[in-house]
Design an enzyme around this catalytic site. Sequence first.
Site, PDB file in Angstrom:
ATOM      1  N   THR A 184       0.823  -1.214   0.000  1.00  0.00           N
ATOM      2  CA  THR A 184       0.000   0.000   0.000  1.00  0.00           C
ATOM      3  C   THR A 184       0.855   1.262   0.000  1.00  0.00           C
TER       4      THR A 184
ATOM      5  N   GLY B  39       2.527  -3.004   8.341  1.00  0.00           N
ATOM      6  CA  GLY B  39       2.746  -3.294   9.760  1.00  0.00           C
ATOM      7  C   GLY B  39       4.229  -3.515  10.030  1.00  0.00           C
TER       8      GLY B  39
ATOM      9  N   GLU C 136      -6.285  -5.791   3.892  1.00  0.00           N
ATOM     10  CA  GLU C 136      -6.369  -7.038   3.125  1.00  0.00           C
ATOM     11  C   GLU C 136      -7.499  -6.993   2.126  1.00  0.00           C
TER      12      GLU C 136
HETATM   13  C1  3VV Z   1      -3.674 -19.314  12.596  1.00  0.00           C
HETATM   14  C2  3VV Z   1      -4.981 -18.636  12.897  1.00  0.00           C
HETATM   15  C3  3VV Z   1      -4.903 -17.178  13.008  1.00  0.00           C
HETATM   16  C4  3VV Z   1      -6.214 -16.555  13.309  1.00  0.00           C
HETATM   17  C5  3VV Z   1      -6.146 -15.080  13.650  1.00  0.00           C
HETATM   18  C6  3VV Z   1      -5.744 -14.215  12.501  1.00  0.00           C
HETATM   19  C7  3VV Z   1      -6.315 -12.928  12.611  1.00  0.00           C
HETATM   20  C8  3VV Z   1      -5.900 -11.887  11.638  1.00  0.00           C
HETATM   21  C9  3VV Z   1      -5.216 -12.412  10.435  1.00  0.00           C
HETATM   22  C10 3VV Z   1      -4.254 -11.811   9.930  1.00  0.00           C
HETATM   23  C11 3VV Z   1      -3.786 -10.492  10.353  1.00  0.00           C
HETATM   24  C12 3VV Z   1      -4.027  -9.479   9.323  1.00  0.00           C
HETATM   25  C13 3VV Z   1      -2.787  -8.712   8.999  1.00  0.00           C
HETATM   26  C14 3VV Z   1      -2.937  -8.057   7.678  1.00  0.00           C
HETATM   27  C15 3VV Z   1      -2.622  -6.597   7.759  1.00  0.00           C
HETATM   28  C16 3VV Z   1      -3.038  -5.916   6.511  1.00  0.00           C
HETATM   29  C17 3VV Z   1      -2.196  -6.306   5.316  1.00  0.00           C
HETATM   30  C18 3VV Z   1      -2.621  -5.587   4.071  1.00  0.00           C
HETATM   31  O1  3VV Z   1      -3.554  -4.847   4.063  1.00  0.00           O
HETATM   32  S1  3VV Z   1      -1.722  -5.956   2.706  1.00  0.00           S
HETATM   33  C19 3VV Z   1      -2.459  -5.008   1.446  1.00  0.00           C
HETATM   34  C20 3VV Z   1      -3.824  -5.540   1.081  1.00  0.00           C
HETATM   35  N1  3VV Z   1      -4.283  -4.897  -0.109  1.00  0.00           N
HETATM   36  C21 3VV Z   1      -5.271  -5.377  -0.861  1.00  0.00           C
HETATM   37  O2  3VV Z   1      -5.928  -6.326  -0.519  1.00  0.00           O
HETATM   38  C22 3VV Z   1      -5.499  -4.640  -2.155  1.00  0.00           C
HETATM   39  C23 3VV Z   1      -6.888  -4.896  -2.671  1.00  0.00           C
HETATM   40  N2  3VV Z   1      -6.934  -4.726  -4.113  1.00  0.00           N
HETATM   41  C24 3VV Z   1      -6.831  -5.815  -4.950  1.00  0.00           C
HETATM   42  O3  3VV Z   1      -6.686  -6.939  -4.557  1.00  0.00           O
HETATM   43  C25 3VV Z   1      -6.940  -5.543  -6.433  1.00  0.00           C
HETATM   44  O4  3VV Z   1      -6.537  -4.226  -6.732  1.00  0.00           O
HETATM   45  C26 3VV Z   1      -8.387  -5.727  -6.937  1.00  0.00           C
HETATM   46  C27 3VV Z   1      -8.730  -7.181  -6.830  1.00  0.00           C
HETATM   47  C28 3VV Z   1      -9.350  -4.889  -6.149  1.00  0.00           C
HETATM   48  C29 3VV Z   1      -8.471  -5.271  -8.375  1.00  0.00           C
HETATM   49  O5  3VV Z   1      -7.545  -6.030  -9.105  1.00  0.00           O
HETATM   50  P1  3VV Z   1      -7.138  -5.490 -10.566  1.00  0.00           P
HETATM   51  O6  3VV Z   1      -6.809  -4.068 -10.491  1.00  0.00           O
HETATM   52  O7  3VV Z   1      -6.103  -6.415 -11.115  1.00  0.00           O
HETATM   53  O8  3VV Z   1      -8.398  -5.514 -11.465  1.00  0.00           O
HETATM   54  P2  3VV Z   1      -9.556  -6.516 -11.737  1.00  0.00           P
HETATM   55  O9  3VV Z   1      -9.887  -6.269 -13.156  1.00  0.00           O
HETATM   56  O10 3VV Z   1     -10.639  -6.324 -10.721  1.00  0.00           O
HETATM   57  O11 3VV Z   1      -8.954  -8.003 -11.572  1.00  0.00           O
HETATM   58  C30 3VV Z   1      -8.387  -8.604 -12.717  1.00  0.00           C
HETATM   59  C31 3VV Z   1      -8.634 -10.077 -12.613  1.00  0.00           C
HETATM   60  O12 3VV Z   1      -7.870 -10.563 -11.519  1.00  0.00           O
HETATM   61  C32 3VV Z   1      -8.703 -11.334 -10.655  1.00  0.00           C
HETATM   62  N3  3VV Z   1      -8.173 -11.235  -9.291  1.00  0.00           N
HETATM   63  C33 3VV Z   1      -8.003 -10.119  -8.558  1.00  0.00           C
HETATM   64  N4  3VV Z   1      -7.471 -10.437  -7.372  1.00  0.00           N
HETATM   65  C34 3VV Z   1      -7.263 -11.785  -7.371  1.00  0.00           C
HETATM   66  C35 3VV Z   1      -6.743 -12.711  -6.418  1.00  0.00           C
HETATM   67  N5  3VV Z   1      -6.325 -12.317  -5.196  1.00  0.00           N
HETATM   68  N6  3VV Z   1      -6.679 -14.019  -6.754  1.00  0.00           N
HETATM   69  C36 3VV Z   1      -7.136 -14.415  -7.975  1.00  0.00           C
HETATM   70  N7  3VV Z   1      -7.655 -13.594  -8.918  1.00  0.00           N
HETATM   71  C37 3VV Z   1      -7.715 -12.298  -8.601  1.00  0.00           C
HETATM   72  C38 3VV Z   1     -10.061 -10.698 -10.796  1.00  0.00           C
HETATM   73  O13 3VV Z   1     -11.083 -11.599 -10.377  1.00  0.00           O
HETATM   74  C39 3VV Z   1     -10.101 -10.419 -12.287  1.00  0.00           C
HETATM   75  O14 3VV Z   1     -10.384 -11.640 -12.935  1.00  0.00           O
HETATM   76  P3  3VV Z   1     -11.259 -11.620 -14.308  1.00  0.00           P
HETATM   77  O15 3VV Z   1     -10.537 -10.674 -15.222  1.00  0.00           O
HETATM   78  O16 3VV Z   1     -12.638 -11.106 -13.906  1.00  0.00           O
HETATM   79  O17 3VV Z   1     -11.249 -13.060 -14.719  1.00  0.00           O
HETATM   80  C1  FAD Z   2      -4.290  -1.438  10.554  1.00  0.00           C
HETATM   81  C2  FAD Z   2      -3.871  -1.517   9.123  1.00  0.00           C
HETATM   82  C3  FAD Z   2      -2.818  -2.337   8.753  1.00  0.00           C
HETATM   83  C4  FAD Z   2      -2.403  -2.404   7.420  1.00  0.00           C
HETATM   84  N1  FAD Z   2      -1.324  -3.191   7.106  1.00  0.00           N
HETATM   85  C5  FAD Z   2      -0.876  -3.200   5.825  1.00  0.00           C
HETATM   86  C6  FAD Z   2       0.279  -3.971   5.477  1.00  0.00           C
HETATM   87  O1  FAD Z   2       0.861  -4.637   6.332  1.00  0.00           O
HETATM   88  N2  FAD Z   2       0.722  -3.925   4.195  1.00  0.00           N
HETATM   89  C7  FAD Z   2       0.073  -3.187   3.223  1.00  0.00           C
HETATM   90  O2  FAD Z   2       0.528  -3.188   2.082  1.00  0.00           O
HETATM   91  N3  FAD Z   2      -1.045  -2.460   3.517  1.00  0.00           N
HETATM   92  C8  FAD Z   2      -1.524  -2.460   4.794  1.00  0.00           C
HETATM   93  N4  FAD Z   2      -2.647  -1.729   5.105  1.00  0.00           N
HETATM   94  C9  FAD Z   2      -3.298  -0.928   4.070  1.00  0.00           C
HETATM   95  C10 FAD Z   2      -4.587  -1.563   3.631  1.00  0.00           C
HETATM   96  O3  FAD Z   2      -4.325  -2.703   2.862  1.00  0.00           O
HETATM   97  C11 FAD Z   2      -5.392  -0.552   2.799  1.00  0.00           C
HETATM   98  O4  FAD Z   2      -5.779   0.480   3.652  1.00  0.00           O
HETATM   99  C12 FAD Z   2      -6.605  -1.211   2.181  1.00  0.00           C
HETATM  100  O5  FAD Z   2      -6.187  -2.041   1.112  1.00  0.00           O
HETATM  101  C13 FAD Z   2      -7.644  -0.219   1.666  1.00  0.00           C
HETATM  102  O6  FAD Z   2      -7.083   0.637   0.692  1.00  0.00           O
HETATM  103  P1  FAD Z   2      -7.181   2.222   0.898  1.00  0.00           P
HETATM  104  O7  FAD Z   2      -6.744   2.551   2.259  1.00  0.00           O
HETATM  105  O8  FAD Z   2      -6.510   2.857  -0.268  1.00  0.00           O
HETATM  106  O9  FAD Z   2      -8.735   2.548   0.828  1.00  0.00           O
HETATM  107  P2  FAD Z   2      -9.532   3.059  -0.473  1.00  0.00           P
HETATM  108  O10 FAD Z   2      -9.492   2.044  -1.538  1.00  0.00           O
HETATM  109  O11 FAD Z   2      -9.116   4.439  -0.778  1.00  0.00           O
HETATM  110  O12 FAD Z   2     -11.034   3.010   0.130  1.00  0.00           O
HETATM  111  C14 FAD Z   2     -11.728   4.182   0.487  1.00  0.00           C
HETATM  112  C15 FAD Z   2     -13.164   4.014   0.021  1.00  0.00           C
HETATM  113  O13 FAD Z   2     -13.179   3.934  -1.414  1.00  0.00           O
HETATM  114  C16 FAD Z   2     -14.015   2.874  -1.823  1.00  0.00           C
HETATM  115  N5  FAD Z   2     -13.561   2.281  -3.080  1.00  0.00           N
HETATM  116  C17 FAD Z   2     -12.277   2.107  -3.483  1.00  0.00           C
HETATM  117  N6  FAD Z   2     -12.235   1.495  -4.683  1.00  0.00           N
HETATM  118  C18 FAD Z   2     -13.527   1.263  -5.038  1.00  0.00           C
HETATM  119  C19 FAD Z   2     -14.165   0.645  -6.166  1.00  0.00           C
HETATM  120  N7  FAD Z   2     -13.444   0.126  -7.161  1.00  0.00           N
HETATM  121  N8  FAD Z   2     -15.518   0.580  -6.177  1.00  0.00           N
HETATM  122  C20 FAD Z   2     -16.245   1.075  -5.151  1.00  0.00           C
HETATM  123  N9  FAD Z   2     -15.718   1.676  -4.069  1.00  0.00           N
HETATM  124  C21 FAD Z   2     -14.369   1.764  -4.020  1.00  0.00           C
HETATM  125  C22 FAD Z   2     -13.876   1.850  -0.697  1.00  0.00           C
HETATM  126  O14 FAD Z   2     -15.031   0.980  -0.687  1.00  0.00           O
HETATM  127  C23 FAD Z   2     -13.822   2.731   0.544  1.00  0.00           C
HETATM  128  O15 FAD Z   2     -15.146   3.006   0.974  1.00  0.00           O
HETATM  129  C24 FAD Z   2      -3.079  -1.642   6.435  1.00  0.00           C
HETATM  130  C25 FAD Z   2      -4.151  -0.833   6.789  1.00  0.00           C
HETATM  131  C26 FAD Z   2      -4.563  -0.763   8.121  1.00  0.00           C
HETATM  132  C27 FAD Z   2      -5.725   0.116   8.492  1.00  0.00           C
END
Ligand code: 3VV
Ligand code: FAD
Length: 556
Positions: free
Chosen positions: A34, A73, A316
Amino acid sequence: MFIPTLERQCTSEQREKFLPLCYDYRIIGTYAQTELGHGTFLRGLETTAHYDPNTQEFILNSPTISSIKWWPGALGKTSTHAVVLAQLYTLGKCHGIHPFVVQLRSLDDHKPLRGITVGDIGPKMGFGPNDNGYLKLHKHRIPRTNMLMKYSQVSPDGTYTKPPRSTLTYGTMTFVRVLIVHGSAIALAKASTIAIRYSAVRRQSELRPGEPEPQILSYPTQQHKLFPLLATAYAFHFVQLAMMKIYTDVNDQINNSNFSRIQELHALSSGLKAFTSWVTNAGLEVCRMSCGGHGYSQASGFPRLYADFTPSCTYEGENTVLMLQSARYLVKCVRDARSGKTLPGTVSYLSEDVSAVHSGGSSGRDLSNLDFLISLYKQRASNQVHFASDKVDRGISAGMDLVGALNSASVHLVSAAKAHSHYFIAKTFVESLKLLKASSELQNVLHQLASVYVFEGIAQSSGDFIEDYILSGSEAKTIRQLAVDLLPLIRVNAVSLVDAFSFRDEVLQSVLGRYDGNVYENLFKWAQNSPLNKTDVHPSYHKYLGPLLKRNQSKL
Ligand SMILES: CCCCCCCC/C=C\CCCCCCCC(=O)SCCNC(=O)CCNC(=O)[C@H](O)C(C)(C)COP(=O)(O)OP(=O)(O)OC[C@H]1O[C@@H](n2cnc3c(N)ncnc32)[C@H](O)[C@@H]1OP(=O)(O)O
Ligand SMILES: Cc1cc2nc3c(=O)[nH]c(=O)nc-3n(C[C@H](O)[C@H](O)[C@H](O)COP(=O)(O)OP(=O)(O)OC[C@H]3O[C@@H](n4cnc5c(N)ncnc54)[C@H](O)[C@@H]3O)c2cc1C
């Protein structure tokens, strides 16, 4: 996330090089994806990695203020390394987002390396101890072999080999979304434990003159707040087991270059992460408020539990965005079904004609039968997915492109993905209990939980079922009553059902949820440790209150 990314995206040589360092805690890593300007839209990330064939290095840069890595993080002060997601450039061409291992700090004195600026992003709503950080890269060079090359490669001369699927880079996020489903189950189980144990200890109000004050757990309204959430914690427990099984099966297939279910896994993990974290997030607040004033004290454990859990709805993958991802796949499945393709397991119901089976209003249907009610959840999900999908088709017929049509239908697409996730959860809960080897007494108690989960799920979304004539208004009313009728039965085992989660007091971190129920003495003891109680007269008295009072007393 650092280690799972290395485990999933390294070549075997890279695994041998990096993973022992991680497992032995010789390096500490974070997942730096991010940026200030982009979290959701990964293809918009601006950090660059230009390949220099002369030195066989990548040069990493944060070209703009919005490209500064922000949020990862433990990035600010702790991590020595990071997996950095950057736009790969080689031989003058951009190949999109790729993962690179970047050392941030010296292993001798922990000082940031040349070209690296890192720091903490400042206080947050929760996660106080976690140094979520920023990272600014300036012409920072890393060896070619630091690009994780399991799926795509850059050869020494800069030739790029693309991955079998571009989305394989996103694999770690899918894994963590699956973990967050587990996290939701745990958080809701903790909150239920605190609220139900405290509700068994707390006595309040005199129902009739002279009668003892009842336990607040005896009030139907308190039971109605807490028992559906207790049932949800159990439902999410079984769902996270099913989700992890699907994840493991599909990941094994991916490791054998079979990518056929990667989309289904992405859609399911996205929908369940969003659904379970949204429900849990709201449920934590219901549990806190059910404990009255003491719920608002840090002593209850709720403020920290909420502040640390609530970002699960954002990180996530922001929940709305993930629901849209799930819905986009469901729309694709409707199209595939219409063209005669066989749909995979978790979405196969979309090719069934569920509309005729249960038209609402016919009398004599067994509204307490869980298998029958799960078929209504299926019908609601199928109706919503087809309705949203038809909206997309109408948008395209009206001249929109697919993206425009999906966007204009997005409110309904989110509802459809929620209904799909809800159906999967309810079905999994009921089916898991059938497979459970347990005594008839235990089966009976768990059946009560599954029933109140299914009944209350319909009651809280009755509009969905009535609008599509799946249920008549009177049937919906009957199901709502069935949920209320179950509450006194669940009351009998409520404390045992939270004890069964067996959270140690040190883990629960709650005076209200103590296993021994000795709340008042320990609340008073806890208060003694308040910093404000170090002295009887707080030092601020002599600076502010004292002079104020004395000045005003002299006027009397
Ligand atoms: C052991 C037990 C433990 C229990 C307790 C545990 C508790 C807690 C657990 C854990 C702690 C948590 C700690 C984590 C802290 C935070 C970490 C972070 O935040 S790291 C950053 C996260 N950032 C995101 O997630 C970005 C989100 N954005 C995206 O993923 C992409 O930008 C998205 C999917 C929104 C758009 O992707 P596009 O820009 O490539 O565009 P499109 O056209 O939508 O996707 C193209 C194709 O790719 C597929 N696709 C997208 N993502 C995919 C994926 N992940 N896998 C497979 N296909 C995917 C789509 O379905 C689409 O497929 P078609 O073209 O329709 O066939
Ligand atoms: C506690 C914490 C820990 C984190 N840890 C990590 C980490 O370890 N590593 C890391 O890489 N990142 C980390 N992040 C970042 C986190 O992954 C992002 O904040 C998250 O992916 C959301 O993206 P953003 O903040 O840009 O929100 P935005 O995408 O800007 O979202 C803002 C608003 O826009 C809307 N929006 C955005 N896109 C669309 C769309 N296509 N259609 C409709 N609505 C939309 C959303 O629904 C939301 O309401 C962490 C965040 C937090 C809060």
